[in-house]
Design an enzyme around this catalytic site. Structure first.
Site, PDB file in Angstrom:
ATOM      1  N   ASP A 173      -4.604   3.883   0.307  1.00 54.95           N
ATOM      2  CA  ASP A 173      -5.557   4.406   1.245  1.00 54.95           C
ATOM      3  C   ASP A 173      -5.947   5.520   1.221  1.00 54.95           C
ATOM      4  OD1 ASP A 173      -7.489   4.564   3.594  1.00 54.95           O
ATOM      5  OD2 ASP A 173      -5.817   4.032   4.968  1.00 54.95           O
ATOM      6  N   ARG A 204     -13.389  -4.478   5.345  1.00 51.59           N
ATOM      7  CA  ARG A 204     -11.900  -4.509   6.117  1.00 51.59           C
ATOM      8  C   ARG A 204     -12.317  -3.845   7.432  1.00 51.59           C
ATOM      9  NH1 ARG A 204      -9.376  -0.535   6.195  1.00 51.59           N
ATOM     10  NH2 ARG A 204      -7.242  -1.724   6.095  1.00 51.59           N
ATOM     11  N   TYR A 224      -2.193  12.183   5.765  1.00 50.01           N
ATOM     12  CA  TYR A 224      -2.513  10.673   6.139  1.00 50.01           C
ATOM     13  C   TYR A 224      -1.427   9.598   5.711  1.00 50.01           C
ATOM     14  CZ  TYR A 224      -3.847   5.822   6.578  1.00 50.01           C
ATOM     15  OH  TYR A 224      -3.762   4.571   6.885  1.00 50.01           O
ATOM     16  N   TRP A 267      -9.047  13.307   8.680  1.00 48.49           N
ATOM     17  CA  TRP A 267      -7.457  13.092   8.815  1.00 48.49           C
ATOM     18  C   TRP A 267      -6.990  12.058   7.606  1.00 48.49           C
ATOM     19  CZ3 TRP A 267      -5.345   8.707  11.407  1.00 48.49           C
ATOM     20  CH2 TRP A 267      -3.797   8.568  11.214  1.00 48.49           C
ATOM     21  N   GLU A 286      -4.049  -6.687   6.022  1.00 43.96           N
ATOM     22  CA  GLU A 286      -3.231  -5.690   6.257  1.00 43.96           C
ATOM     23  C   GLU A 286      -2.174  -5.961   7.370  1.00 43.96           C
ATOM     24  OE1 GLU A 286      -5.357  -2.285   7.762  1.00 43.96           O
ATOM     25  OE2 GLU A 286      -3.270  -1.104   7.541  1.00 43.96           O
ATOM     26  N   GLU A 341     -13.008  -0.029   8.190  1.00 45.66           N
ATOM     27  CA  GLU A 341     -12.344   0.090   9.489  1.00 45.66           C
ATOM     28  C   GLU A 341     -12.864   0.936  10.350  1.00 45.66           C
ATOM     29  OE1 GLU A 341      -8.475   1.659   7.663  1.00 45.66           O
ATOM     30  OE2 GLU A 341      -8.836   3.230   9.057  1.00 45.66           O
ATOM     31  N   HIS A 394      -8.099   6.988   3.143  1.00 48.73           N
ATOM     32  CA  HIS A 394      -8.719   7.398   4.376  1.00 48.73           C
ATOM     33  C   HIS A 394      -9.870   8.305   4.763  1.00 48.73           C
ATOM     34  CE1 HIS A 394      -7.163   7.670   8.731  1.00 48.73           C
ATOM     35  NE2 HIS A 394      -6.970   6.492   8.466  1.00 48.73           N
ATOM     36  N   GLU A 396      -8.761   1.988  -1.091  1.00 43.91           N
ATOM     37  CA  GLU A 396      -9.343   1.430   0.482  1.00 43.91           C
ATOM     38  C   GLU A 396     -10.005   2.843   1.094  1.00 43.91           C
ATOM     39  OE1 GLU A 396      -6.381  -0.110   2.882  1.00 43.91           O
ATOM     40  OE2 GLU A 396      -7.121   1.109   4.654  1.00 43.91           O
ATOM     41  N   ARG A 398       0.807  -1.062  -0.023  1.00 39.83           N
ATOM     42  CA  ARG A 398       0.023  -0.034  -0.049  1.00 39.83           C
ATOM     43  C   ARG A 398       0.957   1.081  -0.091  1.00 39.83           C
ATOM     44  NH1 ARG A 398      -3.837   0.991   5.124  1.00 39.83           N
ATOM     45  NH2 ARG A 398      -2.367   2.574   5.558  1.00 39.83           N
TER      46      ARG A 398
END
Ligand code: KDG
Ligand code: MG
Length: 409
Positions: A217, A290, A161, A409, A346, A269, A219, A243, A149
């Site tokens: 990601d 995930r 991030y 974030w 991960e 997440e 995020h 992601e 990643r």
């Protein structure tokens, strides 16, 4: 069999962890769980110690599902990250006890191995494309990592991030925040982000070739239309998945993204129950679910989510950041081994201090994780070592746009 004590152990071997130890009336029989919620650790520790532990003393640790329902529904104020993290820690510890009683590793109780080893992805960040490339190459060549990643520093932004300080100014901000035990404030803007990430993937595919699996990601920082723009520009680079493209609240936004791109999508997440996964799974709006086993209700809830996902051809990619302990990583691997619809795991390495406090977690060799054949989760808590590392207040970073407004974030 009865639960006679529940110990909540907070320790900071480099970063804060909340551990749960459930002790039974059977000599030497106890279970361990992870109840770490990064940045709000003490809220969970207090919930466990003051509210939850007294409810469970005298209960039968064999009744995992009943205990789960009792804690989830019994609070009335159910759900949310604090209570679900507490419940996850209890759930893991109860499964650990069950495995130890059976004399079987947890994956065996969950149905037995569907595979021999677990494909993992690791993270790489860099100050620029060349550094990301170098670090990715190092992972591929030295550690035989198959999936990476990638995150990169961005022009006009400050420590976005997935990145770390890249110059003296950023280092100063980083150090000062840590000295004061307050959040690092970072800066992020969508325009340079949407411009830079496709260029990064163009660079990496050209330099690293087609073999390596690449991931990214977001995020949860984009609006739906920005996510579509990014996903479409990334299509030629064959990502394993993109992601968490958008914030978690409005799941229906995924319909729009899904209908405009063919890039595999992953999300979850920040979910805290199976119900939060439902729309995405049932409508096949994502390819990988995930969730974080330490935040979604433990092994019990993860199993149910995996079953829901299996029937809709959605695979798993459980959250595996450094801020959950080897116990939660072990729970990930046991579930990964036992479910048919495992996708990828991960992975982040912990510092040696973490293994000192929490020995027995999974290990990685040549891009695949595995776990010992010990009964239960296979992990333990060294309470003496844990005491050496007292809790230190720590926050996740907070992001602002250039105009000063708070952003994800
Ligand atoms: O504590 C927050 C981290 O767990 C999270 O930011 C990491 O997004 C993350 C990931 O995918 O590992
Ligand atoms: Mg993430």
């Amino acid at each position: 069999m009865k639960i006679i004590d529940i110990r909540v152990i907070v320790s900071c071997p480099g970063r804060n962890f909340v551990f749960v130890k459930i002790i039974t009336d059977q000599p030497g029989l106890y279970g361990v769980g992870d109840a770490t919620l990064n940045g709000r650790e003490l809220a969970v520790a207090e919930a466990l110690d003051k509210h939850i532990a007294p409810l469970l003393i005298g209960c039968d640790p064999d009744k995992i599902e009943d205990t789960w329902q009792y804690l989830f529904r019994g609070t009335y104020w159910r759900g949310g990250p604090v209570l679900m993290t507490a419940l996850s820690g209890i759930d893991m510890a109860l499964w650990d006890i069950k495995g130890k009683r059976a004399g079987m590793p947890l994956y065996s109780l969950l149905g037995g191995k569907c595979r021999e080893k677990i494909l993992i992805y690791r993270h790489v960040f860099g100050r620029d494309f060349a550094e990301v490339e170098d670090r990715a190459r190092q992972q591929m060549e030295e550690r035989k990592i198959k999936a990476i990643r990638v995150q990169v520093a961005l022009p006009e932004c400050l420590m976005p991030y997935g990145t770390r300080p890249i110059n003296d100014k950023e280092k100063e901000i980083w150090d000062e925040a840590h000295r004061n035990q307050l959040p690092v404030e970072t800066v992020w803007e969508p325009t340079p982000y949407l411009r830079t990430i496709p260029q990064l993937f163009d660079h990496l595919r050209n330099k690293l070739g087609e073999e390596v699996e690449l991931l990214h990601d977001v995020h949860e920082r984009l609006s739906p239309i920005e996510a579509i723009q990014l996903a479409r520009t990334l299509e030629p680079y064959r990502l394993f998945f993109l992601e968490d493209p958008i914030p978690p609240e409005h799941k229906e936004n995924f319909r729009l993204i899904r209908s405009h791109c063919s890039i595999p999508l992953a999300m979850g997440e920040l979910f805290h129950t199976k119900w939060e996964c439902l729309t995405l799974i049932e409508e096949q709006l994502i390819d990988f679910i995930r969730c974080d086993l330490a935040h979604v209700g433990g092994i019990t809830e993860a199993r149910k989510i995996a079953v829901l996902a299996e029937s809709h051809y959605v695979k798993t990619a459980w959250h595996g950041p450094p801020d959950i302990s080897p116990i939660a990583h072990a729970a990930n691997i046991h579930v990964d081994l036992a479910i048919p619809n495992f996708g990828i795991q991960e992975w982040t390495d912990h510092k040696e201090m973490v293994h000192e406090v929490c020995p027995g977690g999974p290990t990685v060799k040549e891009g695949y994780a595995s776990i010992s054949e010990k009964s239960g989760l296979g992990c333990d808590i060294n309470e003496k070592a844990a005491k050496k590392y007292p809790y230190k207040r720590n926050y996740l970073p907070i992001t602002r746009r250039k105009d000063g407004s708070v952003h994800d974030w």
